[in-house]
Design a protein around this motif. Structure first.
Motif, PDB file in Angstrom:
ATOM      1  N   ARG A  38      -3.579 -11.645  -7.901  1.00  0.00           N
ATOM      2  CA  ARG A  38      -2.926 -10.410  -8.686  1.00  0.00           C
ATOM      3  C   ARG A  38      -3.081  -9.189  -8.192  1.00  0.00           C
ATOM      4  O   ARG A  38      -1.733  -9.015  -8.418  1.00  0.00           O
ATOM      5  CB  ARG A  38      -4.060 -10.122  -9.781  1.00  0.00           C
ATOM      6  CG  ARG A  38      -4.109 -11.341 -10.980  1.00  0.00           C
ATOM      7  CD  ARG A  38      -4.822 -11.035 -11.890  1.00  0.00           C
ATOM      8  NE  ARG A  38      -5.187 -12.498 -13.069  1.00  0.00           N
ATOM      9  CZ  ARG A  38      -5.941 -12.395 -13.511  1.00  0.00           C
ATOM     10  NH1 ARG A  38      -6.828 -12.269 -13.545  1.00  0.00           N
ATOM     11  NH2 ARG A  38      -5.594 -13.892 -14.271  1.00  0.00           N
ATOM     12  N   ALA A  39      -3.319  -8.971  -7.375  1.00  0.00           N
ATOM     13  CA  ALA A  39      -3.632  -7.555  -6.527  1.00  0.00           C
ATOM     14  C   ALA A  39      -2.334  -7.700  -5.817  1.00  0.00           C
ATOM     15  O   ALA A  39      -1.413  -6.623  -5.392  1.00  0.00           O
ATOM     16  CB  ALA A  39      -4.602  -6.849  -6.188  1.00  0.00           C
ATOM     17  N   ASN A  41       0.344  -9.568  -5.321  1.00  0.00           N
ATOM     18  CA  ASN A  41       1.052  -9.507  -6.306  1.00  0.00           C
ATOM     19  C   ASN A  41       2.015  -8.259  -7.139  1.00  0.00           C
ATOM     20  O   ASN A  41       2.639  -7.724  -7.137  1.00  0.00           O
ATOM     21  CB  ASN A  41       1.300 -10.482  -7.947  1.00  0.00           C
ATOM     22  CG  ASN A  41       1.195 -12.129  -7.669  1.00  0.00           C
ATOM     23  OD1 ASN A  41       2.172 -12.591  -6.066  1.00  0.00           O
ATOM     24  ND2 ASN A  41       0.653 -12.649  -8.264  1.00  0.00           N
ATOM     25  N   ARG A  42       0.710  -7.541  -7.668  1.00  0.00           N
ATOM     26  CA  ARG A  42       0.901  -6.475  -8.113  1.00  0.00           C
ATOM     27  C   ARG A  42       1.745  -5.211  -6.544  1.00  0.00           C
ATOM     28  O   ARG A  42       3.150  -4.591  -7.428  1.00  0.00           O
ATOM     29  CB  ARG A  42      -0.521  -5.514  -8.824  1.00  0.00           C
ATOM     30  CG  ARG A  42      -0.091  -3.927  -9.112  1.00  0.00           C
ATOM     31  CD  ARG A  42      -1.608  -3.841  -9.281  1.00  0.00           C
ATOM     32  NE  ARG A  42      -1.891  -2.603  -9.469  1.00  0.00           N
ATOM     33  CZ  ARG A  42      -2.060  -1.870 -10.426  1.00  0.00           C
ATOM     34  NH1 ARG A  42      -1.792  -1.725 -12.075  1.00  0.00           N
ATOM     35  NH2 ARG A  42      -1.952  -0.015 -10.233  1.00  0.00           N
ATOM     36  N   ILE A  45       5.255  -6.071  -6.212  1.00  0.00           N
ATOM     37  CA  ILE A  45       6.232  -5.608  -7.218  1.00  0.00           C
ATOM     38  C   ILE A  45       6.154  -3.769  -7.260  1.00  0.00           C
ATOM     39  O   ILE A  45       7.685  -3.232  -6.849  1.00  0.00           O
ATOM     40  CB  ILE A  45       5.346  -5.822  -8.723  1.00  0.00           C
ATOM     41  CG1 ILE A  45       5.963  -7.405  -8.733  1.00  0.00           C
ATOM     42  CG2 ILE A  45       5.933  -5.102  -9.535  1.00  0.00           C
ATOM     43  CD1 ILE A  45       4.913  -7.462 -10.343  1.00  0.00           C
ATOM     44  N   LEU A  46       5.216  -3.238  -6.891  1.00  0.00           N
ATOM     45  CA  LEU A  46       5.306  -1.810  -6.966  1.00  0.00           C
ATOM     46  C   LEU A  46       5.961  -1.245  -5.002  1.00  0.00           C
ATOM     47  O   LEU A  46       7.292  -0.870  -5.018  1.00  0.00           O
ATOM     48  CB  LEU A  46       4.077  -1.166  -6.587  1.00  0.00           C
ATOM     49  CG  LEU A  46       3.320  -1.145  -7.629  1.00  0.00           C
ATOM     50  CD1 LEU A  46       1.905  -0.910  -6.949  1.00  0.00           C
ATOM     51  CD2 LEU A  46       3.852  -0.025  -8.182  1.00  0.00           C
ATOM     52  N   THR A  70       4.350 -14.117 -14.730  1.00  0.00           N
ATOM     53  CA  THR A  70       3.530 -12.729 -14.081  1.00  0.00           C
ATOM     54  C   THR A  70       3.655 -11.818 -14.135  1.00  0.00           C
ATOM     55  O   THR A  70       3.619 -10.270 -14.104  1.00  0.00           O
ATOM     56  CB  THR A  70       3.124 -13.290 -12.754  1.00  0.00           C
ATOM     57  OG1 THR A  70       2.505 -14.798 -12.701  1.00  0.00           O
ATOM     58  CG2 THR A  70       2.636 -12.638 -11.636  1.00  0.00           C
ATOM     59  N   ILE A  74       2.045  -8.202 -15.253  1.00  0.00           N
ATOM     60  CA  ILE A  74       1.834  -6.377 -14.267  1.00  0.00           C
ATOM     61  C   ILE A  74       2.570  -5.525 -15.001  1.00  0.00           C
ATOM     62  O   ILE A  74       1.694  -4.962 -14.287  1.00  0.00           O
ATOM     63  CB  ILE A  74       1.907  -7.433 -13.227  1.00  0.00           C
ATOM     64  CG1 ILE A  74       0.675  -8.418 -11.811  1.00  0.00           C
ATOM     65  CG2 ILE A  74       1.992  -6.429 -12.053  1.00  0.00           C
ATOM     66  CD1 ILE A  74       1.180  -8.819 -10.923  1.00  0.00           C
ATOM     67  N   VAL A  75       3.985  -5.865 -14.893  1.00  0.00           N
ATOM     68  CA  VAL A  75       4.078  -4.692 -15.411  1.00  0.00           C
ATOM     69  C   VAL A  75       3.692  -4.030 -16.466  1.00  0.00           C
ATOM     70  O   VAL A  75       3.620  -2.388 -16.514  1.00  0.00           O
ATOM     71  CB  VAL A  75       5.831  -4.522 -15.541  1.00  0.00           C
ATOM     72  CG1 VAL A  75       6.398  -3.945 -16.071  1.00  0.00           C
ATOM     73  CG2 VAL A  75       6.501  -5.302 -14.078  1.00  0.00           C
ATOM     74  N   LEU A  78       0.767  -1.396 -15.114  1.00  0.00           N
ATOM     75  CA  LEU A  78       1.588  -0.688 -14.402  1.00  0.00           C
ATOM     76  C   LEU A  78       2.604  -0.152 -15.413  1.00  0.00           C
ATOM     77  O   LEU A  78       2.603   1.472 -15.533  1.00  0.00           O
ATOM     78  CB  LEU A  78       2.565  -0.824 -13.791  1.00  0.00           C
ATOM     79  CG  LEU A  78       2.159  -2.082 -12.308  1.00  0.00           C
ATOM     80  CD1 LEU A  78       3.767  -2.593 -11.378  1.00  0.00           C
ATOM     81  CD2 LEU A  78       1.620  -0.798 -11.336  1.00  0.00           C
ATOM     82  N   ARG A  83       1.987   4.085 -14.301  1.00  0.00           N
ATOM     83  CA  ARG A  83       3.021   3.471 -12.474  1.00  0.00           C
ATOM     84  C   ARG A  83       4.374   3.338 -12.725  1.00  0.00           C
ATOM     85  O   ARG A  83       5.202   3.517 -11.230  1.00  0.00           O
ATOM     86  CB  ARG A  83       1.850   2.394 -11.654  1.00  0.00           C
ATOM     87  CG  ARG A  83       0.859   3.337 -11.399  1.00  0.00           C
ATOM     88  CD  ARG A  83       0.320   3.976 -10.477  1.00  0.00           C
ATOM     89  NE  ARG A  83       0.848   3.943  -9.502  1.00  0.00           N
ATOM     90  CZ  ARG A  83       0.920   3.414  -8.030  1.00  0.00           C
ATOM     91  NH1 ARG A  83      -0.248   2.569  -8.016  1.00  0.00           N
ATOM     92  NH2 ARG A  83       0.777   2.938  -7.148  1.00  0.00           N
TER      93      ARG A  83
END
Length: 116
Positions: A38-39, A41-42, A45-46, A70, A74-75, A78, A83
Motif C-alpha cells: 500500500r505504501a 502504491n501511495r 500515486i504521489l 485501490t 489511497i486518494v 490523501l 496531500r
C-alpha cells in the motif's frame, strides 16, 4: 523517502522503478507486507501527480496499472491528509457517464503551483 533501511528498502525502491504492474508481485516476493505494498502504491500515486500534474482517478489507475478501487482508497486518505485536492472536471466523454474530477498535488497543505 526517509532513512535507508538496507537491502529491503533498496529492493522496494528498485521495485518502484519497474513497471507498476510488477510492484505488487515483486514486493510480495521480497517478503513485504500488505502495508508495504500500500505504501508503495501511495508513493506511485504521489509521484505520478508530481510528474504529470493534475490527473483523474481513472487516469491514475490506467497510468499506474492499479485498480480504480485501490486508487480511490489511497486518494481518499490523501484527501483527508491534505496531500491532494479535487478541483475541476474533465469534459464528459462521448460514451457519457460521470465527468472525471481532477486531483491536484498539494505541498504542505497548499496546492503545488508547479502543477498549474
Amino acid at each position: 523517502m526517509g532513512v535507508d533501511r538496507g537491502p529491503d528498502e533498496r529492493a522496494s525502491q528498485e521495485a518502484l522503478a519497474r513497471a507498476p504492474a510488477e510492484v505488487d508481485a515483486s514486493l510480495a516476493h521480497h517478503g513485504f507486507s500488505l502495508a508495504d505494498v500500500r505504501a508503495a502504491n501511495r508513493a506511485c500515486i504521489l509521484a505520478a501527480l508530481e510528474r504529470e500534474g493534475p490527473l483523474s482517478r481513472s487516469a491514475l489507475a490506467r497510468h499506474l496499472r492499479l485498480s480504480r478501487t485501490t486508487v480511490s482508497h489511497i486518494v481518499a486518505g490523501l484527501l483527508a491528509e491534505g496531500r491532494v485536492r479535487e478541483d475541476g472536471a474533465l469534459p464528459a466523454s462521448e460514451a457519457g457517464g460521470r465527468r472525471a474530477t481532477l486531483l491536484w498535488l498539494c505541498v504542505g497543505g497548499v496546492e503545488d503551483e508547479r502543477t498549474r
